[in-house]
Design a protein around this motif. Structure first.
Motif, PDB file in Angstrom:
ATOM      1  N   VAL A 186       0.834  -1.199   0.000  1.00 47.00           N
ATOM      2  CA  VAL A 186       0.000   0.000   0.000  1.00 47.00           C
ATOM      3  C   VAL A 186       0.874   1.257   0.000  1.00 47.00           C
ATOM      4  O   VAL A 186       0.584   2.231  -0.700  1.00 47.00           O
ATOM      5  CB  VAL A 186      -0.964   0.004   1.210  1.00 47.00           C
ATOM      6  CG1 VAL A 186      -1.805   1.278   1.217  1.00 47.00           C
ATOM      7  CG2 VAL A 186      -1.876  -1.211   1.166  1.00 47.00           C
ATOM      8  N   ALA A 187       1.968   1.240   0.774  1.00 49.83           N
ATOM      9  CA  ALA A 187       2.886   2.386   0.781  1.00 49.83           C
ATOM     10  C   ALA A 187       3.439   2.646  -0.609  1.00 49.83           C
ATOM     11  O   ALA A 187       3.545   3.798  -1.051  1.00 49.83           O
ATOM     12  CB  ALA A 187       4.023   2.139   1.767  1.00 49.83           C
ATOM     13  N   GLN A 188       3.788   1.583  -1.329  1.00 50.62           N
ATOM     14  CA  GLN A 188       4.288   1.740  -2.691  1.00 50.62           C
ATOM     15  C   GLN A 188       3.225   2.336  -3.604  1.00 50.62           C
ATOM     16  O   GLN A 188       3.515   3.190  -4.449  1.00 50.62           O
ATOM     17  CB  GLN A 188       4.737   0.394  -3.243  1.00 50.62           C
ATOM     18  CG  GLN A 188       6.030  -0.128  -2.652  1.00 50.62           C
ATOM     19  CD  GLN A 188       6.368  -1.480  -3.262  1.00 50.62           C
ATOM     20  OE1 GLN A 188       5.879  -2.510  -2.836  1.00 50.62           O
ATOM     21  NE2 GLN A 188       7.198  -1.440  -4.291  1.00 50.62           N
ATOM     22  N   SER A 189       1.993   1.893  -3.426  1.00 47.18           N
ATOM     23  CA  SER A 189       0.914   2.418  -4.251  1.00 47.18           C
ATOM     24  C   SER A 189       0.720   3.906  -4.025  1.00 47.18           C
ATOM     25  O   SER A 189       0.596   4.683  -4.980  1.00 47.18           O
ATOM     26  CB  SER A 189      -0.384   1.672  -3.936  1.00 47.18           C
ATOM     27  OG  SER A 189      -0.264   0.299  -4.213  1.00 47.18           O
ATOM     28  N   VAL A 190       0.714   4.318  -2.758  1.00 44.98           N
ATOM     29  CA  VAL A 190       0.586   5.741  -2.431  1.00 44.98           C
ATOM     30  C   VAL A 190       1.754   6.514  -3.021  1.00 44.98           C
ATOM     31  O   VAL A 190       1.593   7.591  -3.602  1.00 44.98           O
ATOM     32  CB  VAL A 190       0.510   5.944  -0.910  1.00 44.98           C
ATOM     33  CG1 VAL A 190       0.514   7.436  -0.559  1.00 44.98           C
ATOM     34  CG2 VAL A 190      -0.741   5.274  -0.328  1.00 44.98           C
TER      35      VAL A 190
END
Length: 384
Positions: free
Chosen positions: A260-264
């Protein structure tokens, strides 16, 4: 925690980051950062208050950046000829045992301000191992959590209970996640605080699962995002969420948080609001800067650095080094201060009114990130 289906990383399809840029060396970026640290301390640091210029929450950011530079230099207590460990000891003393300065205990009417100071004292503890700094971070975070309760697991923005905004909730999530990884006797409690904050951001609609933190205000009765309050998202909200998710990945030993951090991160660095595709540098979507918004971009840069430790990505390296190169070549004034527009304001448009301490501090974070990311190395997170 079970996450949404792993998001296909946007970076794989991005042509703008398709090749490695010719970045400067680690030593060059480190020199840029050290030079800027020296300027910030010499020009803006007020020993009588422990603040930079007369600014409060921004000072927490600048102290945190100094901690990052110290870490980059191997945990050095002296940075650019200044005893920063001594500065922090004096700062602690002034605000925990004196009535001569305001904001005792690093508490004030705004929970987001408190969150920035909690994160700084955690960074200071990580460097020095001084337990009173960690205890102070716990005290500040407890004030946020225990006294700020609003609805649905969220907290108020201020002690006047006027708004349930995004930033203080994601700061509580981050501070609590950091503490869960550092206070063994209270890991479960801090994990619960962080998890509850993350759940609130999703339930309220401030994070909708669309890989982007919208920001805005939630209705205190329904706990749902109020339409129209999220028209201009900001870089710093994305940055704090990225850092919080990296910490939660360690707490839960769950790689889904890194996903999720990568997506953000990937949405942030390719969104036209935050990225100038023509110049390849980060920017802020707001039209006129003030002492808040002029600080924002550096917070995203710092947290991209933190994510890069957990999951190195050439896309983060490219945008950070390109931004750092532009800062040094185009955004510096004759005295070394740095303006808010990292492309140097080629359009000549009105960019608002703000302290140059703020914009210099923001750029300082990007310069540190460039030095670390060129150097390489990882945090060593082990997740399932």
């Amino acid at each position: 925690m079970q996450f949404f289906t792993k998001v296909a990383l946007i970076a794989a399809e991005l042509s703008i980051f398709s090749s490695t840029l010719a970045a400067q060396s680690e030593a060059t970026y480190q020199d840029y950062a050290t030079t800027t640290a020296n300027l910030l301390i010499n020009k803006y640091y007020d020993q009588s208050t422990g603040q930079f210029d007369t600014l409060w929450w921004n000072s927490a950011i600048t102290h945190t950046a100094l901690a990052d530079l110290s870490a980059l230099l191997g945990g050095a207590s002296t940075v650019a000829g200044h005893d920063i460990f001594g500065i922090w000891d004096d700062l602690y003393t002034k605000h925990t045992g004196s009535t001569s300065v305001s904001n005792q205990g690093f508490l004030n009417p705004y929970y987001d301000d408190e969150g920035w100071w909690a994160l700084f004292w955690i960074a200071a503890y990580d460097l020095t191992g001084i337990s009173k700094y960690l205890a102070l971070a716990e005290s500040i975070t407890a004030d946020m959590h225990n006294n700020g309760q609003a609805c649905g697991g969220g907290i108020w923005w201020s002690k006047s209970k006027s708004v349930v905004a995004t930033i203080q909730n994601v700061l509580l999530m981050s501070a609590a996640a950091h503490l869960a990884n550092r206070v063994p006797n209270n890991t479960a409690m801090y994990q619960d605080w962080a998890d509850t904050s993350w759940a609130f951001l999703q339930i309220s609609g401030e994070y909708s699962g669309s890989t982007f933190l919208l920001g805005g205000n939630a209705d205190a009765s329904t706990c749902k995002l109020i339409a129209g309050t999220n028209s201009i998202p900001s870089t710093y909200q994305q940055g704090v969420l990225i850092g919080a998710l990296v910490e939660l990945a360690t707490v839960h030993k769950d790689g889904g948080y890194i996903d999720v951090a990568q997506s953000v991160a990937h949405v942030s660095i390719t969104n036209s609001d935050f990225y100038n595709a023509q110049l390849g540098t980060m920017h802020e979507p707001l039209g006129g800067f003030d002492n808040d918004s002029a600080q924002f971009k550096g917070i995203l840069a710092r947290n991209l650095m933190i994510l890069n430790r957990a999951h190195p990505d050439i896309n983060y390296l490219n945008i950070i080094t390109k931004s750092a190169d532009s800062i040094w070549a185009s955004a510096r004034n004759s005295d070394g201060t740095i303006i808010a527009l990292w492309d140097g304001n080629p359009s000549g448009k009105d960019i608002g009114s703000y302290s140059l301490e703020v914009s210099t501090s923001s750029a300082f974070e990007c310069l540190i990130a460039a030095a670390e990311m060129v150097k390489g190395g990882t945090l060593g997170i082990t997740v399932d």
